[in-house]
Structure formats: structure tokens, C-alpha cells
Motif scaffolding. Sequence first.
Motif, PDB file in Angstrom:
ATOM      1  N   ARG A  61      -9.339  -9.748  -4.855  1.00  0.00           N
ATOM      2  CA  ARG A  61      -8.430 -10.902  -4.410  1.00  0.00           C
ATOM      3  C   ARG A  61      -9.000 -12.281  -4.428  1.00  0.00           C
ATOM      4  NH1 ARG A  61      -3.355  -8.628  -3.928  1.00  0.00           N
ATOM      5  NH2 ARG A  61      -3.339  -6.809  -2.295  1.00  0.00           N
ATOM      6  N   GLU A  99      -8.066  -1.515  -2.707  1.00  0.00           N
ATOM      7  CA  GLU A  99      -7.299  -2.496  -2.771  1.00  0.00           C
ATOM      8  C   GLU A  99      -7.795  -3.473  -4.046  1.00  0.00           C
ATOM      9  OE1 GLU A  99      -6.959  -5.006   0.460  1.00  0.00           O
ATOM     10  OE2 GLU A  99      -5.658  -6.463  -0.310  1.00  0.00           O
ATOM     11  N   SER A 133     -22.279 -17.269   9.699  1.00  0.00           N
ATOM     12  CA  SER A 133     -21.494 -17.959   8.505  1.00  0.00           C
ATOM     13  C   SER A 133     -20.339 -18.079   8.399  1.00  0.00           C
ATOM     14  CB  SER A 133     -22.181 -17.129   7.358  1.00  0.00           C
ATOM     15  OG  SER A 133     -21.716 -15.901   7.308  1.00  0.00           O
ATOM     16  N   ARG A 134     -19.640 -17.162   9.032  1.00  0.00           N
ATOM     17  CA  ARG A 134     -18.014 -17.096   8.937  1.00  0.00           C
ATOM     18  C   ARG A 134     -17.201 -17.871  10.015  1.00  0.00           C
ATOM     19  NH1 ARG A 134     -15.686 -12.166   9.776  1.00  0.00           N
ATOM     20  NH2 ARG A 134     -17.752 -11.247  10.725  1.00  0.00           N
ATOM     21  N   PHE A 161       0.932  -1.300  -0.100  1.00  0.00           N
ATOM     22  CA  PHE A 161       0.088  -0.135  -0.011  1.00  0.00           C
ATOM     23  C   PHE A 161       0.797   1.468  -0.062  1.00  0.00           C
ATOM     24  CE2 PHE A 161      -4.369  -1.346   0.315  1.00  0.00           C
ATOM     25  CZ  PHE A 161      -4.655  -2.643   0.680  1.00  0.00           C
ATOM     26  N   GLU A 213     -22.919 -12.588   0.765  1.00  0.00           N
ATOM     27  CA  GLU A 213     -22.018 -11.290   0.689  1.00  0.00           C
ATOM     28  C   GLU A 213     -21.863 -10.845  -0.850  1.00  0.00           C
ATOM     29  OE1 GLU A 213     -20.798 -10.038   3.503  1.00  0.00           O
ATOM     30  OE2 GLU A 213     -19.755  -8.171   2.589  1.00  0.00           O
ATOM     31  N   GLU A 250     -24.944  -8.376  -1.866  1.00  0.00           N
ATOM     32  CA  GLU A 250     -24.693  -6.837  -1.216  1.00  0.00           C
ATOM     33  C   GLU A 250     -23.708  -6.245  -2.200  1.00  0.00           C
ATOM     34  OE1 GLU A 250     -26.319  -6.096   0.745  1.00  0.00           O
ATOM     35  OE2 GLU A 250     -27.351  -8.167   1.258  1.00  0.00           O
ATOM     36  N   ASN A 303     -12.453   0.436   1.039  1.00  0.00           N
ATOM     37  CA  ASN A 303     -12.735   0.424   2.517  1.00  0.00           C
ATOM     38  C   ASN A 303     -13.427  -1.013   2.796  1.00  0.00           C
ATOM     39  OD1 ASN A 303     -11.459   2.991   3.010  1.00  0.00           O
ATOM     40  ND2 ASN A 303     -13.514   3.997   3.241  1.00  0.00           N
ATOM     41  N   GLY A 304     -12.807  -2.227   2.260  1.00  0.00           N
ATOM     42  CA  GLY A 304     -13.094  -3.162   2.673  1.00  0.00           C
ATOM     43  C   GLY A 304     -14.490  -3.797   1.606  1.00  0.00           C
ATOM     44  N   ARG A 305     -14.932  -3.052   1.027  1.00  0.00           N
ATOM     45  CA  ARG A 305     -16.063  -3.206   0.420  1.00  0.00           C
ATOM     46  C   ARG A 305     -15.859  -3.366  -1.130  1.00  0.00           C
ATOM     47  NH1 ARG A 305     -21.742  -1.091   2.732  1.00  0.00           N
ATOM     48  NH2 ARG A 305     -21.135  -0.861   4.983  1.00  0.00           N
ATOM     49  N   ARG A 340      -5.560 -13.729  -0.069  1.00  0.00           N
ATOM     50  CA  ARG A 340      -5.777 -12.963   1.144  1.00  0.00           C
ATOM     51  C   ARG A 340      -5.598 -11.464   1.086  1.00  0.00           C
ATOM     52  NH1 ARG A 340      -3.360 -11.093   6.376  1.00  0.00           N
ATOM     53  NH2 ARG A 340      -1.322 -10.616   5.055  1.00  0.00           N
ATOM     54  N   TYR A 341      -6.822 -10.670   1.655  1.00  0.00           N
ATOM     55  CA  TYR A 341      -6.866  -9.384   1.370  1.00  0.00           C
ATOM     56  C   TYR A 341      -5.855  -8.768   2.439  1.00  0.00           C
ATOM     57  CZ  TYR A 341     -10.827  -9.120  -1.518  1.00  0.00           C
ATOM     58  OH  TYR A 341     -11.534  -9.244  -2.666  1.00  0.00           O
ATOM     59  N   GLU A 342      -5.357  -7.660   2.117  1.00  0.00           N
ATOM     60  CA  GLU A 342      -4.429  -6.886   2.982  1.00  0.00           C
ATOM     61  C   GLU A 342      -5.225  -5.883   3.821  1.00  0.00           C
ATOM     62  OE1 GLU A 342      -0.996  -7.600   3.014  1.00  0.00           O
ATOM     63  OE2 GLU A 342      -1.124  -9.046   1.318  1.00  0.00           O
ATOM     64  N   SER A 343      -6.212  -5.565   3.367  1.00  0.00           N
ATOM     65  CA  SER A 343      -6.930  -4.413   4.086  1.00  0.00           C
ATOM     66  C   SER A 343      -8.165  -5.192   4.912  1.00  0.00           C
ATOM     67  CB  SER A 343      -7.375  -3.364   3.189  1.00  0.00           C
ATOM     68  OG  SER A 343      -8.285  -3.886   2.247  1.00  0.00           O
ATOM     69  N   LYS A 344      -8.562  -4.688   5.670  1.00  0.00           N
ATOM     70  CA  LYS A 344      -9.730  -4.910   6.761  1.00  0.00           C
ATOM     71  C   LYS A 344     -10.982  -5.069   5.609  1.00  0.00           C
ATOM     72  CE  LYS A 344     -11.134  -3.819  11.326  1.00  0.00           C
ATOM     73  NZ  LYS A 344     -12.928  -3.933  10.899  1.00  0.00           N
ATOM     74  N   ARG A 345     -11.773  -6.069   6.006  1.00  0.00           N
ATOM     75  CA  ARG A 345     -12.915  -6.285   5.254  1.00  0.00           C
ATOM     76  C   ARG A 345     -14.280  -5.793   6.026  1.00  0.00           C
ATOM     77  NH1 ARG A 345     -13.644 -10.208   1.137  1.00  0.00           N
ATOM     78  NH2 ARG A 345     -15.542  -9.013   1.265  1.00  0.00           N
ATOM     79  N   ASP A 346     -15.158  -5.181   5.472  1.00  0.00           N
ATOM     80  CA  ASP A 346     -16.508  -4.646   6.058  1.00  0.00           C
ATOM     81  C   ASP A 346     -17.486  -5.403   5.380  1.00  0.00           C
ATOM     82  OD1 ASP A 346     -17.946  -1.310   5.725  1.00  0.00           O
ATOM     83  OD2 ASP A 346     -18.158  -3.095   6.944  1.00  0.00           O
ATOM     84  N   TRP A 347     -17.808  -6.368   6.362  1.00  0.00           N
ATOM     85  CA  TRP A 347     -18.705  -7.405   5.981  1.00  0.00           C
ATOM     86  C   TRP A 347     -20.097  -6.811   6.104  1.00  0.00           C
ATOM     87  CZ3 TRP A 347     -16.720 -11.246   3.776  1.00  0.00           C
ATOM     88  CH2 TRP A 347     -15.265 -11.596   4.127  1.00  0.00           C
ATOM     89  N   LEU A 348     -20.941  -7.020   4.900  1.00  0.00           N
ATOM     90  CA  LEU A 348     -22.275  -6.564   4.836  1.00  0.00           C
ATOM     91  C   LEU A 348     -23.404  -7.665   5.124  1.00  0.00           C
ATOM     92  CD1 LEU A 348     -22.202  -4.271   1.643  1.00  0.00           C
ATOM     93  CD2 LEU A 348     -22.994  -3.560   3.885  1.00  0.00           C
ATOM     94  N   ALA A 349     -23.106  -8.767   4.608  1.00  0.00           N
ATOM     95  CA  ALA A 349     -24.078  -9.921   4.820  1.00  0.00           C
ATOM     96  C   ALA A 349     -23.596 -10.958   5.549  1.00  0.00           C
ATOM     97  CB  ALA A 349     -24.774 -10.343   3.571  1.00  0.00           C
ATOM     98  N   ALA A 350     -22.279 -11.325   5.225  1.00  0.00           N
ATOM     99  CA  ALA A 350     -21.666 -12.627   5.951  1.00  0.00           C
ATOM    100  C   ALA A 350     -21.647 -12.150   7.470  1.00  0.00           C
ATOM    101  CB  ALA A 350     -20.135 -12.648   5.285  1.00  0.00           C
ATOM    102  N   HIS A 371     -23.085 -17.242   2.434  1.00  0.00           N
ATOM    103  CA  HIS A 371     -22.986 -15.974   3.063  1.00  0.00           C
ATOM    104  C   HIS A 371     -23.699 -14.752   2.660  1.00  0.00           C
ATOM    105  CE1 HIS A 371     -19.261 -17.382   5.290  1.00  0.00           C
ATOM    106  NE2 HIS A 371     -18.776 -17.961   4.047  1.00  0.00           N
ATOM    107  N   HIS A 397     -26.983 -20.785  10.826  1.00  0.00           N
ATOM    108  CA  HIS A 397     -26.577 -20.561   9.537  1.00  0.00           C
ATOM    109  C   HIS A 397     -26.817 -21.945   8.824  1.00  0.00           C
ATOM    110  CE1 HIS A 397     -24.603 -18.902   6.236  1.00  0.00           C
ATOM    111  NE2 HIS A 397     -24.046 -20.009   6.100  1.00  0.00           N
TER     112      HIS A 397
END
Lengths: 638, 257, 286
Positions: free
Chosen positions: B107, B104, C147-148, B23, B222, B225, B75-77, C133-143, B220, C213
Motif C-alpha cells: 500500500r 494484503e 519513531s512512530r 478481505f 523498517e 528489515e 501478517n503485517g510484514r 492505508r493498510y487494512e490489516s494490522k502492521r507488525d513493526w520490526l524496526a519502527a 524508522h 529518536h
Amino acid sequence: MLLNSKVPTGPMAEKWEKHKFDIKLVNPANKRKFKIIVVGTGLAGASASATLAELGYNVSAFTFHDSPRRAHSIAAQGGINAAKNYQNDGDSVHRLFYDTVKGGDYRSREANVHRLAEVSVNIIDQAASQGVPFAREYGGLLANRSFGGAQVSRTFYARGQTGQQLLLGAYQQMMRQVHEGKVTLHTQTEMLDLVTKDGEACGIICRDLITGEITSHSAHAVVLATGGYGNVFYLSTNAMACNTTAAWRAHRKGAYFANPSYTQIHPTCIPASDEFQSKLTLMSESLRNDGRIWVPRSKDETRSAGSIPEAERYYYLEEKYPAFGNLVPRDVASRNAKTVVDAGHGVGPLKNGVYLDFADAIKRDGRDAIEGRYGNLFDMYERITGEDPYSVPMRIYPASHYTMGGLWVDYNLMTTIPGLYAAGEANFSDHGANRLGASALMQGLADGYFVLPYTIGDSLAPKLGSDPVPTDDPVFKEATADVEDRLTRFLAIGGSRSPEYFHRELGKIVWENIGMARNRSGLEKAISEITALREEYWQDVRILGNNESLNQSLEKAGRVADFFELGELMARDALDRNESCGGHFREESQTDEGEALRDDENYSHVSAWEWNGIDTPQTKHKEELAFEEVPLTQRSYK
Amino acid sequence: MSQTLNLTLKIWRQEGPNAKGSFESYQANNIPDDASFLEMLDIVNESLIENNQVPIEFPHDCREGICGTCGVMINGRAHGQEIGTATCQLHMRKFNDGDTIVIEPWRAAAFPVVKDLVVDRSPLDKIVEAGGYITAPTGSAPDANEMPIPKDVAESSMDAAACIGCGACVAACPNSAGQLFTSAKLWHLNSLPQGQAERYKRTEEMVETMEQYFGSCTNHGECKEACPKEISLDFIAEMNKDYMKSKVKNRKKAGQK
Amino acid sequence: MTTPIVTTNNTMAKNSAATPLRSKPKQLPFPLNLYQTAVGKKWVMAVTGLMLVGFVFAHMVGNLKLYLGVVTHHGERIYDADVYAEFLRNLLVPIFPETVFLWILRLGLLAAVVLHIHSAYALTRMNINSNDRYESKRDWLAANFASRTMRYSGTIVLFYILFHIADLTLGLIPGYDWHHGAVQSNVVGSLSNPIVAAFYLVANVLLTVHIFHGIYSMFRSLGLNNPAFDKIRQGAAAGISGLILLGNVSFPIAVLTGVVDYDVCAEGVTASEENSCVIEESHDAA
């Protein structure tokens, strides 16, 4: 060379049938001995690749996108015309032909247009059989809507995403051929030059956009289906990558470029909001079915649209053209919008738009009905502007959308370079000086499914028994060296401005002077300014990075360079054509009511330009146009 | 008049498919809030070029949410925080002055990074290549009105056909599954009368190709969404049903060896 | 003479990364070939999961008998839970000899567990291999959390199940007097140990999360997406798992607070062989 359109003789309604019988065929067992290159995988390219492969030809398809489905045909919204007369309202092949010739302001080749109208019915059948989810009536039969420039309802549509669905149909059909091994698909591969040997097209030079590798590809015939050049305006409804390079390179190798000044400005696009704007978004013409266009009568209007009473609203299209009202053809609608905005009646924060108002339609049909017809378009508008078109009128303004000009082609869609074909928006097409709504989709698929697969045999049949020119031939090596030099040069200039900057500046010159309304001094100014800017470009553009990895700046560099040259030709063509017709409006040639005034005596011809090198203007060749079936009249939509 | 925003951007830079990426931080100042997200990146790139720095490669083309080229994690979405909106349709008025935005690339093992924010999504085409079509050679089609399609079936098929092939579903999925994409294409064709002749073969081929590249769906949700076209999860259920049927039905007809 | 042009079979662009992560396996005969795909494994997971949820629900309902305490059965005073246990051992007698049908059910359950775990394992591996792998933090909407965490909740529940069987069915956990078939006594004995009760509570909370779930997911995996189901799907998941949670969590709490108890001297209970008690005057319960 003399332009021979190869239009067949005989009655108009029989020309195409007769031609199909008269032209040479390639025996089914021999088709597999031929290799055809198709550049571009939009409607024309994908349909051509799929159909040629089904016939048995070996096809290599090239797209610079990561997938064929990214072609900008995907964005077409409103619909596709066809003379099915399902609505029983008087449509017919002849009427569609007539409307298209008239809509093109009598500057197209009648025979081509008639053929287009004839095969339009087959296109709908083909698309439905591929699974294109056209809108249906409750009984399960196809639905229609009306479009600008027509008094019949002949447009088939799939919500507001008809282009997407038609392209997916053609793309899927092509992918089946990829699966069968009949089409070799090259993605992220951009054609950077045409290769000719002894004046005949024999292949292309490509650049792999990921690795920078330059490759040579040879074939018995090359088809360019690379779209239009509307991005010369910088701000247009085109996608960012749309460009004229493939066609322009062919032009430089001898393919005449016809009518480049015939550019279409679409009347309903979202107005620009600032300098940083990268494109203008189209709001489908189908909106004009229900929306009413108006501006405030007062120039100093500050009230919001809803508070302006009816009497103070100038519904300029309805008042000037009672018969067609808001559904006048695009050029008429666009010019009128420019007139009222130039006169100071513009709306919006930059006063650069007009209203497209759905209040009456919502009152009449209910919000649900309007949402059912235009839901996705309204959502799109709201995302971009932050305004809700269900409660306030949309703001729209014309923007560059389509280019009727393009490579000159004969009745077989072959250019002036033997063995090189052009299909879809890339050719100067069947639309004359103005394209009617819902007919671009029709033309792209007509060319790809039902014209090229027949006509290409005519030039291939005599080549039976010969192999394509091998790629180690000197002509390929030379062309490769040229391409590599150009790329190296771009990277070496090391100037101070990005290609984006130059493109934006070019766009301003072109929009100002070669836009909706043109005049002699503006066009002469355009020519000199564009030439000067082009020379500055080659001294001062800054392209960073290298040629060994993805480098969108480097891609852009070549495309912008070609746009300069095209811009100059556009201005020359507009200057040469001292009349107004369709999308080409010369202020010096208008009727008392401000409509386009044609000069049929002197300009009833196609201007096909021949390249003479960078320092000499092109030579003009004329293809005279004769109108046997559709009598020449002044277009009136009153 | 539009406002302007000053933002901190953390953007993934990677020189090539085999390079290690990381980054990088950029300041995006005086961004008009009418600008789109990608126009903001354009502005950043212009200033990078001015400072002789290699600009950021990001996927984009139509900038109107229909071609499916664009797409990054914001931002993660996938495609950012607005529902039913592709990256190119996201406008800066949805952000606040002073925000930090992390950008990002998608992935997934099947979507290798090409450079910076651009990834290779060709497996999606491989799935279509495996069966996402109706075999209808040009010229052989009957009159379009010969096969009436109930209006609600046509609408449902169009809902599925609206997929733009952007891959956000795969990018968003914790399992990197390709079910939403594949099932949308399957339902588009399988729901229509024209698609019946090849329905089960198509389902089998596309599902089995999908599984060569992507993970498995564990519901899930996801993906929906993230989807700019809000494709329904119902299509996944239909695909599961059709796949079972395609295996169960004895597709060898009587008399065939 | 010219040679026909040969096209290659791999017609996708050379520069595309379309190399599969895994190859298509050689097809086994039907119905095994179903299980070779992820979609098929999810069907198996859904069906076995349904069987297991059915079992857990029935098991919870059966265990409610712990609250019924002592009943009169064939003239004997006996804990209802023990009556039920005997009933289960005698299911479908005399069609089958004693306990045989119970064993058939147990083997069915075992098969369900094995398939459920194997499919979960195979799919989890597939998913991990498909990820980058994602390097940044995920913002989950539905999961959601449920489920995770399926693979974790499932694993912990598996360990709990092994413990639970070892404890109550096989009597391998020391700390109390275990007798074969003496349900009330065993349960009270086991859950009186606060550590066991705590493990039981945690496991059942995780089981609820897992089932929540699982039930929701099962509908889609089985292709059941009729709009009528949509409304009940989330409700069914919450309702069934909620009931299971309430029931199962109540047992250790009831034991620790004495609400559920084993008292061989109470209400004239017939003593088992290892204990004795002075039998009190019988009450009206005779």
C-alpha cells in the motif's frame, strides 16, 4: 525457400570486419526516419533498444512485465565469458571460438561463433563502463573464475548475480534513452502476433495486460528478443511467465524454427520435492568449481552423507573424466547424473538427486572463503530445502535451463521473414547443440550491443523514404481480429481443467520423452500424446474471468497453447535427427562409453522447420554446416 | 517426510483499480510444508478454478528472489516474517498448522492496486529513468581494466546494486518513502569511478523525482528489515550527503555563463 | 516526401500509473532551494533539532543549580539559580548592552523552533499524502514507539514549551507569586502545584522519547554514517536523552518532596523586595 546464411567470404578472423564494411549503412541523419520495434527487454532486448536508440533510430520497446528489469536474464547467476586473457593462461579470441564450437558439439555456424568471441571483449568493457560491479582483485582489476567446458579462467562475474547486474546495466542504458525520448517503452504489453505484409514483417499485435486492450504497432523492422522455450518442460529454471509465444507466432507467419530439439538440461538444480512444485531452482554452475559431485556406491545406502567413508563414494565425474573432472560441459554432467540416479544411486527423500559436496573445499580454503564466493547461493539453497550446505552436501539434479534452438537467423540475425530479427536466446544462436556456461549472457549482449545495431541497417537502408505500413491497413485489422478471436475462444471453452494442469501434463510428456535421453519409440509416443493433449486442451481448458482486467489465467492460456505446438515440433526434430549431439541425446546413437555419438556425415546441418498449418507437420530445410577452422572431433573431456 | 498444514488465509480481493476491495477468507488445506508461499497460493487457485471461482491474481515470476516481481504483506510484514527473504522464497515450514495468514497488497499512494494483490510500481522505473544510469554509449568504452576499482569499493557498490526493485521498502515504510530504493541505486553508481562524471546531477535528479512520488524518510529503519536483499541504511546517509553536496557545489565551472 | 517520425516526450507506457503525486517546484535560488526538498528539510530539521537538543541539555544542566541552594555571591547570600539567571542576562556585557546577547540567543532558538516545526509539518503532510492505508494490522520490526510518535510527542512538547515560557518567563499562570528573575522562587512556586508538576513530568518523558529518536535519526539525515558513529549512535541517543530525562524529571519531584525549596528565611538569604524575614544568625556560610 533456400536458406542463405549470408556468411561473408574470406578468412574466419576477418569475416566480421569485412562484413561491417560491406553491409549497407544508414546515414546518421536518416536513422531518425526509421522505426524499430523490439519485443522483450532482457539482455538482448534492452541492449538492442538502448544501442539502436543511441544510434538515432526510433525504438518502441515492449515487455509484458511491469518493468523491463523483470526479464528472466536477471536470474542468471554464474558469469559471462570473454576472451580478455587477463589471467594470462592462454585464452584468446581463437580459443574462446574453438571452445564454443567444440562445446556446441560441432553443430553451430563457425562464423557466428567467431564473431561472438571477437565482440566478447567489447562486452566486458561496455558493462564496466556502465557501472556493472564486477568482482575485482585487490589491485582493483577485474577478477575471473573458471566455468564448465573450459580449461582457462575467462569468466567475469558479480558475486552470484552476474545476470542481474548485466541486465541492470542494459536496462539503465535503455532507461536513459526513455528519458531522452528515443525509446517508447510499453510495459505490461504482450505481443500476441506478428504482422506481415507481402511476406515482410511490418509490425505486431499486442494485448495490454491490465485492460485487455488489443493494439497494433507498426515499424520498419521488428526484433524479437523474447527468450527461450524451456518452460515447455513445465518444470524448468525459467520464470513462470517465460514462453515461446512471440517466436512461435513468428514461426506460424513464416519464420523457420531451427533445432528445437537442442535443449539444455543444467546439471545443478535443486531436485523437485513434490507434485505442487512450480519451478526448479538453479544452483549456479560456478559451484562446480569447488564442489565435488558424488553418489553413494551402494544403492541401498541409508547413512547420512557425512558418515559415508571416501571409499564408498562414487565421484563419477572425476573418475570418468580426469582432465575436466567436475567441470565437464553441462550435457555430459547432466546425462551422467541421470545415469547414476536411474541406476538407483539417487540421494534425498525421493532419491532423485546427487550430492554436490563442499566439505573438502571448506577444509581446504576455510568457510569464509567459500562464503565469500557462494554465500548467496548457499543461502538460497537453505531457504528452499531447509538444509545447511556448509554442513551437509547439497542435493542437485538436472533440470531444463536453456534452449539452443530457436528462430533460424542468418549472419545478420534476420529470420526467414525479411524485416524480422531475432536476438538472444530467442534465436537458434551460436551455441550449436550445447551451450557452455557463461556464454548465454555473452550472446545476448553481443547480439544487442554489437551485432544487431550494425546488421539491421542492411535491411533498413533500402527502405529509406518509405513509411512503415499504417496500422489501419487490412493486414493489421486481420491480425487483430485473429488475436481477439483466440482470446474470446479461450474464455468460451468453459472446460474443466486449468491451463496449469495441462501445462503440467505437457511437461511430464516432454521431460520423459524429449528430455535428457531420447529414443525412437519415446519420441513417437510424445508426438501422439502431445497432439492428443493439445486437442483435449482446446476442448477442456477452463479460463475464468474476463478480458477487461488483469487475467493471468487468460495470459497463460495462449502461452500453453503455443507450447503444445512447439512440443510436437521438438519431438519431430529429435526424431528426425538420428544422431546424438550436445543436448540432443539419442539412445540409439552413443559411443561404447555412453557419450554422444555424432553422425557428421548425415547430420552436420541445421534443421530449420517451416510451418505448414496446424494439421500438417513442418517441412524441414537444411543449412549445411562446414567446419573450416575447428576440426571435427569426438568431444572428449577425459 | 514433509508435514502438511491446514491454514486459514485472509486475502485481499479487488476486481480492478477503481473497485472497492475487501478481505476474503479461504481455507488452504493439506499444504505440504516444503511448498513455497506462492506454491500454496497456486494450490488455492487450482481449487478455486475447480469450483468455478475466479482465481486470485498475485505478482510473481522468477520464484527465486531475484526478479523483484513478487511481494505482498504477510501478517503485517512486507515479504513475511523471514529476514532477507522475498515472498517467493518463503516456505511453508515457517508456518504452523492452524495458522491464519493475512495477505494484503503493498500500500502506498504511488503504488495503486491493479487487481487483488497486484500493484503498479512504475514510479520506481521513473526514478531510474531520471538518472539511474551512467552515460556510456555502446562502443565508446575504454578497456575494462583501465579504471581500477578498489576491491572494497566494488563490494560496496555490489551490495547496493543487489536491490531487486521489489518495492518492499516503500510498502513497509510508515511514510511510504522511497529512500532505500533510490539511495541503493545512487550508491551503486556514485561509488564507482565510472559514475563520478554525473554523480551530482544524478543525485539531484533522482532525489527530486523520488520526492514526487514518495514520502520523506524519518529513519524508522523498517525498510531494511523488509528488504529481501538486506540493503543497508547507510546508503540513505550517503544519499543525504551527496544531495547536500549537489546543491552546495557551484556546478557552473569558471567561465560558464 | 516522408515526414520524420516524431516520438512523444512522455515515453512511459500509457497504462502505467506513473502520475506524480506532486510536481517539482520551481527552483528558488541557493540556499533556499535546499529547503524545497524533503531531503533538505530533513537537514534543516536535523540541524535545528541539534540546536534544540543542545539547548535542552544546557538548560537541564543549568537547572541543576536548583540543588545548590544558597551561595555567597559578591558578599550576598543568594540562591545560585538566581545568580545564574543574572549571569545570563549579562552575557557578553559590555560588548553588548545587558540582555541583548541573551535575546540574540533567544531569537536563534526561536528561529530553530519555527524551522523545526515547519519542516516537521511539511514533511508530515507529505508523508500522509504518500500513504495508502493498510487494512490489516502492521507488525513493526524496526519502527519503534519513539519513531512512530514523533509528530505527537513533538506537538505535546510544543504545547508544554509554550506553557513553560508563559509560566516561568512571563509569569502568566496564576497560583503562586511570580517575580521576574527570581528563578528559585518561581520554579518552586510553579512546580509545587501537582497538576503543573504532572504536566511537566509527562512532557519531559515525551521529550526524552522524541529526542531519543531525534538524535539517532539526525546522524543519518546529516549523512553521518561512518562506521565509527554506528557504535555510538544508539548509545549517544540513549545516553543524552537519558541524562536529560533524569535531570528534568528530578526537578518537580525534588520540589514536591521539598528537596528543592525556596525559603527566604533560610541561611541568611537577602530578602527580595516583596518579602521580609527576620534574618537568622549567620552560620559559617558567611
